[in-house]
Design an enzyme around this catalytic site. Structure first.
Site, PDB file in Angstrom:
ATOM      1  CD1 TRP A   1      -2.487   2.019   1.545  1.00  0.00           C
ATOM      2  CD2 TRP A   1      -3.285   0.437   0.173  1.00  0.00           C
ATOM      3  NE1 TRP A   1      -3.721   2.435   1.105  1.00  0.00           N
ATOM      4  CE2 TRP A   1      -4.230   1.489   0.263  1.00  0.00           C
ATOM      5  CE3 TRP A   1      -3.572  -0.660  -0.653  1.00  0.00           C
ATOM      6  CZ2 TRP A   1      -5.442   1.474  -0.453  1.00  0.00           C
ATOM      7  CZ3 TRP A   1      -4.784  -0.671  -1.352  1.00  0.00           C
ATOM      8  CH2 TRP A   1      -5.699   0.386  -1.252  1.00  0.00           C
TER       9      TRP A   1
ATOM     10  CG  ASP B   1      -1.346  11.933  -2.467  1.00  0.00           C
ATOM     11  OD1 ASP B   1      -1.200  10.705  -2.585  1.00  0.00           O
ATOM     12  OD2 ASP B   1      -2.092  12.583  -3.229  1.00  0.00           O
TER      13      ASP B   1
ATOM     14  CD  GLU C   1      -5.266   5.419   0.340  1.00  0.00           C
ATOM     15  OE1 GLU C   1      -6.239   4.984  -0.275  1.00  0.00           O
ATOM     16  OE2 GLU C   1      -4.869   4.945   1.412  1.00  0.00           O
TER      17      GLU C   1
HETATM   18  C1  NOJ Z   1      -6.341   3.813  -6.170  1.00  0.00           C
HETATM   19  C2  NOJ Z   1      -6.669   5.235  -6.082  1.00  0.00           C
HETATM   20  O1  NOJ Z   1      -6.019   5.994  -7.035  1.00  0.00           O
HETATM   21  C3  NOJ Z   1      -6.349   5.711  -4.711  1.00  0.00           C
HETATM   22  O2  NOJ Z   1      -6.600   7.059  -4.587  1.00  0.00           O
HETATM   23  C4  NOJ Z   1      -7.163   4.933  -3.746  1.00  0.00           C
HETATM   24  O3  NOJ Z   1      -6.932   5.385  -2.462  1.00  0.00           O
HETATM   25  C5  NOJ Z   1      -6.851   3.469  -3.858  1.00  0.00           C
HETATM   26  N1  NOJ Z   1      -7.000   3.030  -5.204  1.00  0.00           N
HETATM   27  C6  NOJ Z   1      -7.743   2.628  -2.931  1.00  0.00           C
HETATM   28  O4  NOJ Z   1      -9.065   2.744  -3.194  1.00  0.00           O
HETATM   29  C1  NOJ Z   2      -9.629   6.695  -1.780  1.00  0.00           C
HETATM   30  C2  NOJ Z   2      -9.161   8.060  -1.417  1.00  0.00           C
HETATM   31  O1  NOJ Z   2      -8.236   8.488  -2.374  1.00  0.00           O
HETATM   32  C3  NOJ Z   2      -8.544   8.092  -0.033  1.00  0.00           C
HETATM   33  O2  NOJ Z   2      -8.300   9.437   0.336  1.00  0.00           O
HETATM   34  C4  NOJ Z   2      -9.452   7.458   0.982  1.00  0.00           C
HETATM   35  O3  NOJ Z   2      -8.802   7.429   2.228  1.00  0.00           O
HETATM   36  C5  NOJ Z   2      -9.843   6.064   0.557  1.00  0.00           C
HETATM   37  N1  NOJ Z   2     -10.389   6.060  -0.774  1.00  0.00           N
HETATM   38  C6  NOJ Z   2     -10.891   5.461   1.491  1.00  0.00           C
HETATM   39  O4  NOJ Z   2     -12.055   6.221   1.465  1.00  0.00           O
END
Ligand code: NOJ
Ligand code: NOJ
Length: 432
Positions: free
Chosen positions: A131, A194, A197
């Site tokens: 992750w 960030d 993610e």
């Molecule tokens: C990929 C997305 O780009 C990211 O923002 C998100 O947090 C993860 N998948 C998990 O859902």
């Molecule tokens: C994707 C988002 O990009 C992230 O900020 C969020 O924490 C997860 N989804 C779970 O909602």
């Protein structure tokens, strides 16, 4: 999909009727995502959406406790408690206590990313598969929420519980808030992943919430007699402030989302709504980057211009307001990576900025701009109303069709929308 046929837009409900029912539905949906039966008490799932692919890939599975989503949610639970009848207080305070205990358990779970761990399984263990880690906004948001909870307990005469469980003022500490504050104060300079993610670098959103956590933490430390720590936290907060100033790009008229970029998707336009979230969730109301700050308003307006062009649904004349997404180059569609959509939580965050900036401007006597922003805030909420259905909200709604897409009942969609409705109410009451 059948839900969509009965969208509130189709029902012809007024915005006022919608906000009244949306407050109730949001609260119900938020509470439904806290402490579900198969999870440790205090767990906040990002969404009930479970999506385990046969190959084990669960990037689209939302049935986890994200530190960020959970902290933002429990912060809204504190706001719900302030408005709740006496009969609900014990229940809401139990959720907060469970969340604080679970947070300490998370902190003490051994995992290579320590307090920066992005998310946890619902049994309390760290999510240890690949992750984007560490995400250092997590401890900051968690200590902001728990700091508020500590103040509530102190006001109820439970200081003892606070000094034994939440802030013990010791090094090494056994308490959840102090552990987060020490982590932030000693590690904030580091590059991290960030909030979306995806990108490693130094992020405006993360720095804003780290600064707020330390300022608020210093006040708590002072109150509990941990004076040297308070001074240290404030010194670090000042340094973060200087680091934050570097995110303003005067040529672009924008606060940029990331400096010292290392890897992840590129954002050549430097447009990213996380900056607006940073203003909201990192707000300290001490004048530093307040809602109506010209730099903030310039950034806000540039985002609207960009998102207006980006999505087909923003150019359909029957819909009010502008639907807002993460950033123009985004490809994450919630259930695929073939193109991104606008998000409920971000459109609601833009509504909030409008109401909160409007409030400040009115207090400064700038009634013209205050009214303009208020009306713009209403238009963002109308947008949210249009694409939600029977009060239900997923994470995203489709850029061309406007129908909901991606993880259903996203907790964060409900919290951000509830906060926007409350902000609207506060401002409109004062306008009368
Ligand atoms: C990929 C997305 O780009 C990211 O923002 C998100 O947090 C993860 N998948 C998990 O859902
Ligand atoms: C994707 C988002 O990009 C992230 O900020 C969020 O924490 C997860 N989804 C779970 O909602």
């Amino acid at each position: 999909m059948s839900l969509l046929l009965f969208s509130s837009f189709a029902r012809g409900e007024s915005l006022e009727q919608w906000t009244e029912s949306q407050k109730i539905i949001s609260k119900v949906q938020i509470l439904a995502n806290i402490s579900p039966p198969d999870a440790l008490p205090g767990t906040v799932i990002a969404s009930p959406h479970r999506d385990f692919k046969p190959d084990g890939n669960d990037a689209l599975n939302y049935y986890y406790h994200w530190v960020r989503d959970a902290a933002l949610t429990m912060n809204t639970v504190l706001d719900i408690r302030e408005r709740a009848p006496q009969s609900e207080q014990t229940f809401l305070e139990t959720l907060l206590r469970d969340y604080s205990k679970l947070s300490r358990l998370h902190q003490t779970t051994t995992f290579e990313h320590g307090l920066g761990t992005a998310k946890y399984n619902v049994d309390g263990s760290a999510y240890s598969r690949g992750w984007c880690n560490p995400q250092n906004d997590g401890p900051a948001l968690r200590s902001i929420t728990l700091g508020r909870y500590a103040n509530l307990l102190i006001s109820q005469g439970q200081r003892e519980y606070v000094t034994s469980h939440l802030y013990d003022g010791k090094i090494p500490t056994q308490s959840v808030i102090k552990a987060d504050l020490e982590y932030i104060a000693h590690h904030w300079q580091k590059v991290d992943c960030d909030l979306w993610e995806e990108v490693h670098g130094e992020h405006f959103f993360t720095r804003m919430v780290q600064r707020k956590a330390l300022i608020q933490g210093a006040a708590l430390a002072n109150q509990l007699g941990d004076f040297a720590a308070a001074t240290f936290y404030l010194d670090q907060a000042k340094k973060i402030e200087t680091a934050i100033e570097a995110f303003w790009n005067s040529k672009l008229g924008l606060i940029v989302p990331t400096l010292n970029y290392q890897k992840g998707p590129q954002k050549p336009k430097n447009i990213d709504s996380s900056v607006i979230l940073g203003i909201l969730h990192g707000q300290t109301r001490d004048g530093f980057l307040k809602y109506s700050d010209p730099k903030v308003l310039s950034t806000f307006r540039k985002h609207i211009e960009e998102f207006k062009k980006l999505y087909t649904i923003n150019n359909r004349s029957e819909f009010q307001g502008v639907a807002i997404g993460r950033y123009p180059e985004d490809v994450y569609g919630g259930s695929h990576f073939n193109g991104a959509n606008p998000w409920f939580l971000l459109t609601s965050a833009f509504a909030q900025i409008c109401f909160l900036a409007s409030e400040e401007l009115r207090n400064q006597g700038d009634f013209v701009q205050a009214t303009e922003l208020y009306n713009q805030g209403v238009s963002f909420l109308a947008r949210v109303k249009t694409h939600s259905a029977n009060g239900r909200m997923s994470e995203q709604f489709h850029r061309d069709s406007g129908y909901m897409d991606s993880a259903r009942d996203l907790t964060w969609s409900y919290t951000e929308t509830l906060e926007a409705i409350w902000a609207k109410e506060r401002v409109s009451k004062k306008n009368k």
